[in-house]
Enzyme design. Structure first.
Site, PDB file in Angstrom:
ATOM      1  N   ASN A   1       0.832  -1.196   0.000  1.00 56.63           N
ATOM      2  CA  ASN A   1       0.000   0.000   0.000  1.00 56.63           C
ATOM      3  C   ASN A   1       0.874   1.255   0.000  1.00 56.63           C
ATOM      4  OD1 ASN A   1      -2.691  -1.032   0.038  1.00 56.63           O
ATOM      5  ND2 ASN A   1      -2.343  -1.754   2.109  1.00 56.63           N
TER       6      ASN A   1
ATOM      7  N   CYS B   1      -4.773  -7.415  -3.792  1.00 49.16           N
ATOM      8  CA  CYS B   1      -5.313  -7.174  -2.454  1.00 49.16           C
ATOM      9  C   CYS B   1      -6.273  -8.310  -2.129  1.00 49.16           C
ATOM     10  CB  CYS B   1      -6.029  -5.824  -2.430  1.00 49.16           C
ATOM     11  SG  CYS B   1      -6.582  -5.274  -0.792  1.00 49.16           S
ATOM     12  N   HIS B   2      -6.713  -8.398  -0.863  1.00 49.47           N
ATOM     13  CA  HIS B   2      -7.623  -9.476  -0.479  1.00 49.47           C
ATOM     14  C   HIS B   2      -8.953  -8.962   0.058  1.00 49.47           C
ATOM     15  CE1 HIS B   2      -4.537  -9.043   2.898  1.00 49.47           C
ATOM     16  NE2 HIS B   2      -5.579  -8.326   3.251  1.00 49.47           N
TER      17      HIS B   2
ATOM     18  N   HIS C   1      -9.765  -0.761  -2.156  1.00 50.59           N
ATOM     19  CA  HIS C   1     -10.326  -0.364  -0.868  1.00 50.59           C
ATOM     20  C   HIS C   1     -11.612   0.452  -0.997  1.00 50.59           C
ATOM     21  CE1 HIS C   1      -6.313  -0.956   1.543  1.00 50.59           C
ATOM     22  NE2 HIS C   1      -6.781  -2.067   1.000  1.00 50.59           N
TER      23      HIS C   1
ATOM     24  N   TYR D   1     -12.091   6.876   4.287  1.00 41.13           N
ATOM     25  CA  TYR D   1     -12.098   7.276   2.877  1.00 41.13           C
ATOM     26  C   TYR D   1     -13.249   8.212   2.549  1.00 41.13           C
ATOM     27  CZ  TYR D   1      -9.257   3.030   2.667  1.00 41.13           C
ATOM     28  OH  TYR D   1      -8.310   2.065   2.893  1.00 41.13           O
TER      29      TYR D   1
END
Length: 488
Positions: A149, A170-171, A201, A258
């Site tokens: 990241n 990513c997971h 994300h 975010y």
């Protein structure tokens, strides 16, 4: 098969071990070479000992090397995996501490927001060094798999400026799908089919089917609100689901930072988060967790080494994308996953230069993305706000333009909801000065930033945040694990 995989930042011991065992679950990969590299000789030797123990216990011909000479590790590599955290926990602590002085309360701070943007400024110059080495000494057309990241910024820089074949991994999608399957009562996550698309994300489950039956918003909301655990841990995430109509991949704590709406007032923060685990919104939660994990690993290393002497169980292969991508590329066994790539028509209503996360299929011909996806308008609007910040952040990291960096931070959704322009200008000066050791592109700007700080009249406060916890000692962690074991 015989080829070489280089892992940069291999001192991320637990994650490197997971990637290693996943890859060795592929029968054809038993004879490949892993080249580990890290800036920490200490961490390198710890992880090499663990991987050597795995190889020995499983009687494999796999070769494992370790060196702090990154270029040597990359020589002849067909695949390069990055797990780096530039600046380590020392710099990360400033990503959380300094914004708190200006009222910005982050849970993780590794993607956007003030911490994520500065994290990108530290990482991007190093990512470009990786790309230069890949172009010069790795196998021709080597593939760069970035796990580090801030995902979108790092991948953006590697593709646009590093000129290397790069995919970001990513997971979050997998974990979100597991949650949805659970609340809907599925016996296995495999019963759930989905299309998930957006940016890393901030990816959205825009289509869901359980055993072929379409799942709508109302059914999903009811399922989450009825769940005895997620109804408490994912309050903010459920609220976004109600308003947007689709579920986000990202955890309650991540998603909260975010957006401009949920963490801008201290009393509001505690309303939306849950303190049962760091990932649900705790102030600086991931910093605390990372610090405790590092301390625990250092102390309990003999137990980790002993546990490595077990047979590899292919049935326990994780859902991390890396091993499945390599298997598809090398064996032509097709794999479907969600990957971070340059948009170029993948999502119709996001900027074409952005890094998007969306479904794709992998075979011997490469990663083939499904194109022409259109996001719901609210999802697109939220993603575009972050993309604009990411674009400015990448360009600031490349150019060393501190004014552009300040504008990137100013336009961040949460920062803009909390701080004035004067506060942002001073905060960025303070962060650049504090993290100067990892920001060579801003060396020319540090003296002026120090001078401005010496005469600034912007007021700050020493604030731990709305929901901060102290780092637990090894003794406390042992007691907690013993209590959980006894309860279980």
């Amino acid at each position: 098969m015989s080829f070489k995989i280089a892992i940069i930042g291999a001192g991320s011991v637990g994650f490197t071990k997971k990637l290693f065992t996943d890859i060795l679950c592929v029968p054809e990969f038993k004879g490949i070479e892993f080249a580990l590299t890290d800036v920490s000789e200490h961490n390198l030797q710890m992880i090499k000992a663990i991987l050597d123990r795995i190889v020995e216990a499983n009687k494999l011909p796999t070769k494992v090397t370790a060196t702090t000479d990154r270029r040597k590790a990359l020589e002849g590599a067909r695949y390069v995996i990055s797990c780096v955290r530039v600046g380590g926990l020392e710099a990360y602590a400033d990503d959380i501490r300094i914004p708190l002085k200006y009222g910005i309360d982050q849970c993780v701070g590794d993607t956007i927001c003030a911490g994520g943007i500065l994290y990108g400024q530290r990482n991007i110059p190093v990512i470009l060094d990786f790309c230069k080495d890949i172009r010069e000494v790795a196998e021709t057309d080597a593939k760069f798999l970035n796990y580090a990241n801030p995902m979108a910024m790092n991948t953006w820089a590697a593709i646009e400026y590093g000129k290397v074949d790069t995919v970001g991994l990513c997971h979050g999608v997998q974990h979100g799908a597991e949650q949805i399957a659970e609340v809907l009562g599925a016996k296995s996550p495999r019963e759930l089919d989905y299309v998930c698309s957006g940016i890393n994300h901030q990816t959205w489950f825009i289509e869901l089917r359980l055993n072929g039956r379409e799942i709508g918003k109302d059914e999903l909301v009811a399922a989450f609100e009825a769940h005895p655990v997620y109804s408490r841990q994912e309050k903010l995430r459920i609220d976004v689901l109600k308003r947007f109509g689709v579920y986000s991949t990202e955890s309650n704590g991540h998603l909260s930072e975010y957006l401009p709406w949920y963490r801008k007032r201290p009393d509001e923060i505690t309303r939306w988060i849950d303190m049962s685990d760091w990932i649900h919104g705790e102030t600086g939660g991931y910093l605390r967790y990372s610090t405790e994990t590092r301390n625990w690993f250092e102390t309990e290393y003999p137990q980790f080494l002993e546990a490595a002497a077990k047979p590899i169980d292919p049935s326990k292969r994780s859902n991390e994308h890396a091993s499945h991508i390599l298997e598809a590329l090398e064996t032509n066994r097709v794999y479907r996953g969600h990957f971070n790539v340059k948009n170029d028509g993948v999502i119709t209503n996001l900027p074409q230069d952005a890094i998007v996360e969306s479904p794709g299929f992998v075979d011997r011909f490469g990663i083939n993305m499904a194109a022409g996806i259109t996001l719901p308008e609210a999802c697109a609007a939220t993603c575009i706000s972050s993309i604009n910040v990411q674009r400015m952040s990448v360009h600031a990291a490349i150019s060393g333009d501190i004014d552009l960096l300040k504008l990137a931070v100013l336009h961040d959704p949460l920062v803009g909801a909390v701080s004035t322009p004067e506060e942002v200008w001073q905060m960025v000066d303070e962060m650049v000065v504090a993290e100067a050791a990892w920001l060579p592109q801003f060396a020319h700007a540090v003296p002026a930033a120090k001078e401005r700080l010496s005469r600034s009249r912007v007021k700050t406060r020493e604030w731990a945040g709305a929901a901060r916890r102290s780092v637990r000692s090894i003794e406390e962690l042992r007691a907690e694990k013993a209590a959980l074991k006894q309860a279980g």
